[in-house]
Design an enzyme around this catalytic site. Structure first.
Site, PDB file in Angstrom:
ATOM      1  N   PHE A 123      -4.021  18.585  63.158  1.00  0.00           N
ATOM      2  CA  PHE A 123      -3.314  19.063  64.469  1.00  0.00           C
ATOM      3  C   PHE A 123      -2.301  18.377  64.915  1.00  0.00           C
ATOM      4  O   PHE A 123      -2.041  17.281  65.026  1.00  0.00           O
ATOM      5  CB  PHE A 123      -4.809  18.975  65.514  1.00  0.00           C
ATOM      6  CG  PHE A 123      -5.987  19.478  65.036  1.00  0.00           C
ATOM      7  CD1 PHE A 123      -6.818  18.758  64.134  1.00  0.00           C
ATOM      8  CD2 PHE A 123      -6.168  20.847  65.468  1.00  0.00           C
ATOM      9  CE1 PHE A 123      -7.989  19.190  64.109  1.00  0.00           C
ATOM     10  CE2 PHE A 123      -7.433  21.384  65.155  1.00  0.00           C
ATOM     11  CZ  PHE A 123      -8.351  20.552  64.509  1.00  0.00           C
ATOM     12  N   ASP A 124      -1.553  19.088  65.399  1.00  0.00           N
ATOM     13  CA  ASP A 124      -0.477  18.629  66.475  1.00  0.00           C
ATOM     14  C   ASP A 124      -1.245  18.150  67.742  1.00  0.00           C
ATOM     15  O   ASP A 124      -2.232  18.520  67.896  1.00  0.00           O
ATOM     16  CB  ASP A 124       0.793  19.629  66.777  1.00  0.00           C
ATOM     17  CG  ASP A 124       1.692  19.303  67.766  1.00  0.00           C
ATOM     18  OD1 ASP A 124       2.243  19.986  68.379  1.00  0.00           O
ATOM     19  OD2 ASP A 124       1.972  18.116  67.780  1.00  0.00           O
ATOM     20  N   GLY A 125      -0.553  17.258  68.489  1.00  0.00           N
ATOM     21  CA  GLY A 125      -1.227  16.987  69.777  1.00  0.00           C
ATOM     22  C   GLY A 125      -0.642  17.777  70.902  1.00  0.00           C
ATOM     23  O   GLY A 125      -1.849  18.521  71.324  1.00  0.00           O
ATOM     24  N   ASP A 133       2.219  24.310  67.636  1.00  0.00           N
ATOM     25  CA  ASP A 133       2.718  25.225  68.461  1.00  0.00           C
ATOM     26  C   ASP A 133       4.352  25.595  68.461  1.00  0.00           C
ATOM     27  O   ASP A 133       4.509  26.849  69.159  1.00  0.00           O
ATOM     28  CB  ASP A 133       2.560  24.945  70.172  1.00  0.00           C
ATOM     29  CG  ASP A 133       3.350  23.489  70.614  1.00  0.00           C
ATOM     30  OD1 ASP A 133       4.152  23.659  71.392  1.00  0.00           O
ATOM     31  OD2 ASP A 133       3.313  22.391  69.778  1.00  0.00           O
ATOM     32  N   PHE A 169      -2.359  22.834  62.403  1.00  0.00           N
ATOM     33  CA  PHE A 169      -1.876  23.779  63.567  1.00  0.00           C
ATOM     34  C   PHE A 169      -0.840  23.016  64.304  1.00  0.00           C
ATOM     35  O   PHE A 169      -0.866  21.770  64.647  1.00  0.00           O
ATOM     36  CB  PHE A 169      -3.172  23.689  64.587  1.00  0.00           C
ATOM     37  CG  PHE A 169      -4.214  24.400  64.041  1.00  0.00           C
ATOM     38  CD1 PHE A 169      -5.246  23.710  63.248  1.00  0.00           C
ATOM     39  CD2 PHE A 169      -4.388  25.870  63.992  1.00  0.00           C
ATOM     40  CE1 PHE A 169      -6.487  24.275  62.986  1.00  0.00           C
ATOM     41  CE2 PHE A 169      -5.441  26.545  63.430  1.00  0.00           C
ATOM     42  CZ  PHE A 169      -6.512  25.968  62.902  1.00  0.00           C
TER      43      PHE A 169
END
Lengths: 258, 332
Positions: free
Chosen positions: B174-176, B293, B291
C-alpha cells in the site's frame, strides 16, 4: 360461474401464437373511494405498461407480428366479480391493452385460467399463486416495486428447490419450458442493447456449475439470457433491488442446471 | 471494495436469507466432491474482481471496439470452450485462495475467509466462457456474475509483464497518503510545498491521520493474519503487508506509524523512500497487488513489472508529476 368478456377497444390477438398472461384485477387496480367510477393504479400497473411497450416494439419491428403478449384481466373472488363494470371502465379509462376480462370466483378461477389458455398467471395473493401452479399453470407472485423499470424484466430462478416429483414431469415444468421458449423467441426480435425486454437468470444456492448448466439449458431452448447471477447462498434482496425484476419465476424451473 | 464485517450477526437478519444459506450449505454438502463451499457473505472479506482483470481479454476487447457488441458476444460464444488466459488479477486471486485453504485447515468451521466475487458488465452469454475458464484453472471456487457494476470505490488494475509471484504468500503493498490514510497531508504538499509539509507533520506527529479508502482492507487482512498468529503460524503466515511511502522515516514517518498503532493495525514492513522512486523496491517485494493513488507512481511501478492498482481518490487525481492538471472551463 365464469364469464369472459372481450374488450372491444383492443384488437384481439392470434390465439395460436400469442403469449396469454392473466393478471388479477386486484393486482392491477387499487380500490379507491366507493364513489369513484375509476380505480387507482395498483401494484401490477407498471408491469402492464411494460408488457404493452414490448408489444409496441414488436409491432414496430414487424407490423404483422403475431407473437405478442395477450393480457387478460381476471377476477378471482366473488367480491371482485361484483365490480365487473368498474373493472371494465377503469381499464378503458387508462387505455390498457387488455383483450379480455374473465370474471370468476375462488372456486373456479383456475378453471378459467385453463379455459383461456393462460400461459402465465400473475397475482398479489399468496394463496392464489400455489393454487394455480398446482394445477399446472405457471404462476408468479407480484409485489410492490420501489422504482419499476420501463423495460420488462423477467427473472428465472434456475435452481429452485425441487418438490419431490411424482411420476412424469409436473405440468408446471412443461408450462415453464414453453413460456420461456416463447419469451426467448420474443427476445430474439430485438438486438442486445435497447431491448424492451430483459431476461435474467439467477441461481440461488448452487455454485457456478449450476449457473453455467442453467445458461446452457436455457440456450438450448432458444433463450439467451441477458444477465446472470450466481449467488451461491448470498442474500437475494440486494440483487433484487438492483435488478428490479417485475416478477420472479421459480415454479417449474428447478433442474435447469442438469 | 470491502468492509470489515462485525463479528455478531445483526439482530434483524433476514429469515429468508438464512433459509437460502441453509439450502446452499445442504447443496454443497450433498456434492460428492471435495470442493469447499463459499463462505457466508456477512462474515467473509469480500473482494470483487472484474472479468477483464481476472482474465486477459485484450483481443476480445478489440473485437468489441472494432466490430460492436453482437460480434463480440458471438465471438465469445464461438470460443467458449477455449479457456481465457490469466489476467493481471489472477495471481492475486490465486494467492487469496491459498490463504483460504490454509485458514480452512486451521479453522474448519469458520466463515471468516475471502469471498471472491466476479462482477462484470459482460453479457450473460459470455458467462459460459468465463465459467469454463474458471473451471479450467480449477483453483477458483466462487463467482457471482453481475451485468451492471454498482459504483463501489475500487482500484483499477494495470497489465504488466511480471516475474513469477509467490504461490504460498499473498503480498499486498500500500501507498500511505490517500490510500491507507486520507489525502490531508498530500494536499499540504501540493498546495504549500515540502517544507510546510515536514513542519506540519512534525507538529501533528501525535495526531492520527484520518483514514483512507484502503484502510479497511488492511484491517481485514490484519484480522485474518491474527488467526494464523493465534495458531503459532506467524513465521509461516500466508499474508504479508507492506507500506511503501514517499515519506521519510526521519521527518514525516513517525506520524504514519503512530497512526497505524492508534488504529490497532500492524503492517509487516514499512518502507520509507524519502522521495526515491518506488519501482526498484517494489520489484524486490513482488506484491500480488500494489495500491497507489497517483498514476505517475502506478506507471513507474508497472514499467518495472509490479502489478499495480490505481485508487482514484483525493487531491492526487488533479495533479500529474506534481503539476496541476489544467481543467477546461466547465460550461453551464
Amino acid at each position: 360461474m365464469v364469464s369472459t368478456i372481450q374488450n372491444t377497444d383492443v384488437k384481439q390477438k392470434d390465439a395460436d401464437r400469442a403469449v396469454v398472461v392473466a393478471v388479477t384485477s386486484r393486482a392491477v387496480f387499487e380500490s379507491g373511494a366507493d364513489g369513484d367510477d375509476v380505480y387507482g393504479m395498483g401494484v401490477a400497473f407498471p408491469l402492464l405498461q411494460a408488457l404493452q411497450r414490448v408489444n409496441e416494439r414488436l409491432l414496430e419491428e414487424n407490423p404483422a407480428e403475431s407473437l405478442l403478449f395477450d393480457v387478460v384481466l381476471i377476477t378471482t373472488d366473488s367480491q371482485q366479480q361484483q365490480q365487473s363494470s368498474r373493472i371494465i371502465s377503469s381499464t378503458r379509462h387508462y387505455g390498457l391493452e387488455v383483450s379480455r376480462f374473465c370474471f370468476s370466483s375462488e372456486e373456479d378461477f383456475v378453471e378459467s385460467l385453463q379455459k383461456n389458455n393462460v400461459q402465465l398467471f400473475l397475482s398479489t395473493d399468496r394463496n392464489e399463486v400455489p393454487q394455480a401452479s398446482q394445477k399446472g399453470v405457471l404462476s408468479a407472485l407480484l409485489d410492490r416495486q420501489e422504482a419499476p423499470s420501463e423495460q420488462l424484466r423477467v427473472m428465472f430462478c434456475g435452481d429452485a428447490v425441487n418438490r419431490p416429483d411424482a411420476g412424469p414431469m409436473p405440468a408446471s415444468r412443461q408450462a415453464a419450458q414453453s413460456f420461456s421458449a416463447q419469451l426467448g423467441e420474443m427476445r430474439q426480435r430485438f438486438g442486445m442493447s435497447d431491448s424492451p425486454l430483459s431476461i435474467v437468470l439467477m441461481t440461488s444456492h448452487g455454485g457456478r456449475e449450476s449457473c453455467g448448466g442453467a445458461l446452457r439449458t436455457l440456450r438450448s431452448r432458444g433463450v439467451n439470457v441477458d444477465e446472470a447471477y450466481c449467488l451461491a447462498g448470498a442474500p437475494l434482496s440486494p440483487i433484487l433491488s438492483v435488478v428490479r425484476p417485475h416478477f420472479l419465476l421459480s415454479d417449474g424451473f428447478s433442474g435447469l442446471e442438469d | 471494495m470491502c468492509e470489515v464485517k462485525p463479528n455478531n450477526s445483526a439482530p434483524t437478519e433476514d429469515i429468508g436469507a438464512e433459509r437460502d444459506w441453509a439450502a446452499t450449505k445442504a447443496f454443497f454438502d450433498s456434492l460428492k466432491t471435495n470442493k469447499p463451499r463459499p463462505p457466508k457473505p456477512q462474515y467473509a472479506v469480500t473482494i470483487a474482481v472484474s472479468s477483464r482483470t481476472l482474465f486477459d481479454m485484450v483481443a476480445e476487447r478489440k473485437i468489441y471496439e472494432d466490430e460492436g457488441l453482437e460480434q463480440y458476444v458471438a465471438y465469445q460464444v464461438e470460443h467458449e470452450n477455449d479457456p481465457l488466459m490469466p489476467g493481471v488479477a489472477f495471481p492475486f486471486v490465486k494467492a487469496l485462495m491459498n490463504v483460504n485453504s490454509r485458514l480452512r485447515k486451521l479453522y474448519p468451521d469458520s466463515e471468516e475467509l475471502f469471498d471472491i466475487v466476479l462482477m462484470t458488465n459482460n453479457h450473460a452469454q459470455v458467462g459460459v466462457r468465463l465459467i469454463n475458464s474458471i473451471n479450467h484453472y480449477g483453483t477458483l471456487k466462487q463467482t457471482l456474475l453481475i451485468k451492471s457494476c454498482s459504483s463501489i470505490a475500487a482500484a483499477t488494475m494495470f497489465m504488466t509483464q511480471t516475474e513469477t509471484l509467490s504461490e504460498t504468500q499473498l503480498r499486498v503493498a500500500f501507498d500511505g497518503d490517500a490510500v491507507l490514510f486520507s489525502d490531508e497531508s498530500e494536499i499540504i504538499v501540493k498546495q504549500h510545498g515540502l517544507d510546510t509539509f515536514f513542519e506540519h507533520e512534525k507538529e501533528f506527529e501525535n495526531k492520527p491521520l484520518a483514514q483512507g479508502p484502503l484502510k479497511c482492507f488492511l484491517e481485514a487482512l490484519g484480522k485474518l493474519q491474527r488467526k494464523f498468529y493465534a495458531k503459532n503460524e506467524r513465521m509461516n503466515c500466508p499474508i504479508r503487508t507492506y507500506l511503501v511511502t514517499a515519506r521519510s522515516a526521519a521527518s514525516s514517518g513517525a506520524r504514519v506509524l503512530k497512526t497505524l498503532r492508534s488504529w490497532g493495525l500492524e503492517i509487516d514492513e514499512a518502507l520509507f523512500l524519502a522521495g526515491a522512486p518506488k519501482g526498484p523496491l517494489l520489484q524486490k517485494i513482488k506484491p500480488h497487488i500494489y495500491f497507489d493513488d497517483q498514476m505517475f507512481h502506478i506507471q513507474g511501478a508497472n514499467e518495472m513489472g509490479t502489478i499495480s492498482a490505481h485508487v482514484p481518490y483525493g487531491i492526487g487525481q488533479k495533479y500529474h508529476k506534481g503539476k496541476l492538471i489544467e481543467q477546461p472551463a466547465k460550461k453551464e
